[in-house]
Design a protein around this motif. Structure first.
Motif, PDB file in Angstrom:
ATOM      1  N   TRP A 196       0.844  -1.197   0.000  1.00  0.00           N
ATOM      2  CA  TRP A 196       0.000   0.000   0.000  1.00  0.00           C
ATOM      3  C   TRP A 196       0.880   1.247   0.000  1.00  0.00           C
ATOM      4  CZ3 TRP A 196       0.353   3.294   4.259  1.00  0.00           C
ATOM      5  CH2 TRP A 196       0.891   2.749   5.426  1.00  0.00           C
ATOM      6  N   ALA A 197       0.278   2.378  -0.412  1.00  0.00           N
ATOM      7  CA  ALA A 197       1.064   3.599  -0.589  1.00  0.00           C
ATOM      8  C   ALA A 197       0.232   4.833  -0.274  1.00  0.00           C
ATOM      9  CB  ALA A 197       1.594   3.682  -2.018  1.00  0.00           C
ATOM     10  N   LEU A 198       0.927   5.904   0.099  1.00  0.00           N
ATOM     11  CA  LEU A 198       0.358   7.244   0.239  1.00  0.00           C
ATOM     12  C   LEU A 198       1.156   8.186  -0.668  1.00  0.00           C
ATOM     13  CD1 LEU A 198      -0.080   7.393   4.130  1.00  0.00           C
ATOM     14  CD2 LEU A 198      -1.846   6.887   2.426  1.00  0.00           C
ATOM     15  N   HIS A 199       0.444   9.099  -1.335  1.00  0.00           N
ATOM     16  CA  HIS A 199       1.075   9.991  -2.307  1.00  0.00           C
ATOM     17  C   HIS A 199       0.835  11.459  -1.940  1.00  0.00           C
ATOM     18  CE1 HIS A 199       1.223   6.557  -5.192  1.00  0.00           C
ATOM     19  NE2 HIS A 199       0.042   6.268  -4.687  1.00  0.00           N
ATOM     20  N   ALA A 200       1.776  12.318  -2.334  1.00  0.00           N
ATOM     21  CA  ALA A 200       1.592  13.765  -2.277  1.00  0.00           C
ATOM     22  C   ALA A 200       2.527  14.379  -3.308  1.00  0.00           C
ATOM     23  CB  ALA A 200       1.893  14.324  -0.886  1.00  0.00           C
ATOM     24  N   GLY A 201       2.064  15.432  -3.980  1.00  0.00           N
ATOM     25  CA  GLY A 201       2.940  16.010  -4.987  1.00  0.00           C
ATOM     26  C   GLY A 201       2.343  17.240  -5.640  1.00  0.00           C
ATOM     27  N   LEU A 202       3.046  17.713  -6.675  1.00  0.00           N
ATOM     28  CA  LEU A 202       2.635  18.859  -7.465  1.00  0.00           C
ATOM     29  C   LEU A 202       2.618  18.441  -8.928  1.00  0.00           C
ATOM     30  CD1 LEU A 202       4.869  21.634  -5.833  1.00  0.00           C
ATOM     31  CD2 LEU A 202       2.428  21.248  -5.416  1.00  0.00           C
TER      32      LEU A 202
END
Length: 275
Positions: A196-202
């Motif tokens: 599983w993963a969590l993402h954050a970005g632009l």
């Protein structure tokens, strides 16, 4: 003669008045036509990046030999490694999208170091290996609004990871002033795990159909294990693979998205009115 001039002037005034009255009945010039951006559509994506991985704990059957042996793990470190992936997705509207990706995560070299107390004597033990993964994951993202073509986003994903340990070698226990003992190696081995993963970005929209992302991902890859450890003499008294428990990674990556058909503007019909 003067009366003729007066009649001409009066006639001109009447004509101007009639023209002005008729103009009032004509439709006004339409206001600027608003453009509504169509956001939905299929897209392709590609990603490249580097991993920064950790393992919570190591375990081996020979660790569990009380009361004559105590093992303390000092180092269990991975080097950074590259990864790349491909996928496809769908932009549902201006704020929600989802995609499916397949990713190969390159070999990350592993370095381990144990302190061992055995029968009253102190030893140190070093070992090396490589770890790689095949990752398949479904992700969903929420876009948080756009400013100057830049869109921050967050997301989450679930999937499966095939974690492979290769080239595992135990370089043996070394007693200060004495020879190395217990040199061993293990065959390559792999296993599937829930991931599983969590993402954050632009995201930056270069054109209506092409977007570049700079993103961070926290990724949980599950567990891994080497093959059975065997000494160079071929002796193996107990099944004892080296187990890697709870592998995680802090990834930095650059992503690219291509819309399969560029979003087209939808024009509102002009507002027509009289009066």
């Amino acid at each position: 003669m003067a009366s003729v001039k007066l009649l001409a002037v009066a006639g001109s005034a009447v004509l101007l008045t009639m023209n002005a009255a008729g103009a009032a009945d004509l439709p006004l010039a339409p206001p600027p036509v608003p453009v509504v951006q169509e956001f939905s559509g299929w897209y392709l994506r590609g990603d490249i990046g580097f991993s920064n991985q950790q393992v919570k704990s190591l375990n081996n059957a020979l660790y569990q030999v009380p009361p004559n042996q105590t093992v303390t793990t000092v180092h269990k470190d991975f080097d950074a490694a590259p990864f790349f992936g491909l996928g496809f997705g769908y932009q549902f509207n201006s704020w929600f999208r989802a995609d499916v990706i397949g990713e190969y995560r390159g070999k990350a070299n592993f370095h381990g170091y144990d302190n061992i107390l055995l029968n009253g004597n102190y030893y140190n033990d070093t070992y090396t290996a490589s770890k790689s993964e095949w990752l398949v994951m479904a992700n969903a993202y929420i876009d948080l609004g756009t400013w100057w073509c830049v869109t921050p986003f967050v997301g989450a994903g679930i999937g499966a990871s095939y974690n492979q340990i290769s080239n595992f070698m135990d370089h043996g226990m070394h007693n200060v002033g004495g020879p190395n003992v217990g040199l061993a190696y293990a065959a390559d081995a792999g296993k599937w795990n829930f991931a599983w993963a969590l993402h954050a970005g632009l995201a930056y929209k270069v054109t209506p159909g092409f977007t570049i992302e700079l993103a961070y991902r926290y990724l949980n890859l599950g567990d891994a294990a080497s093959g059975d450890l065997i000494t160079y003499t071929g002796v193996n008294s107990v099944y004892n693979p080296m187990e890697f428990n709870d592998i995680t990674s802090h990834d930095l990556k650059v992503g690219m998205r291509w819309m399969l058909s560029a979003p087209e503007p939808v024009y509102q019909p002009p507002l027509m009115r009289k009066g």
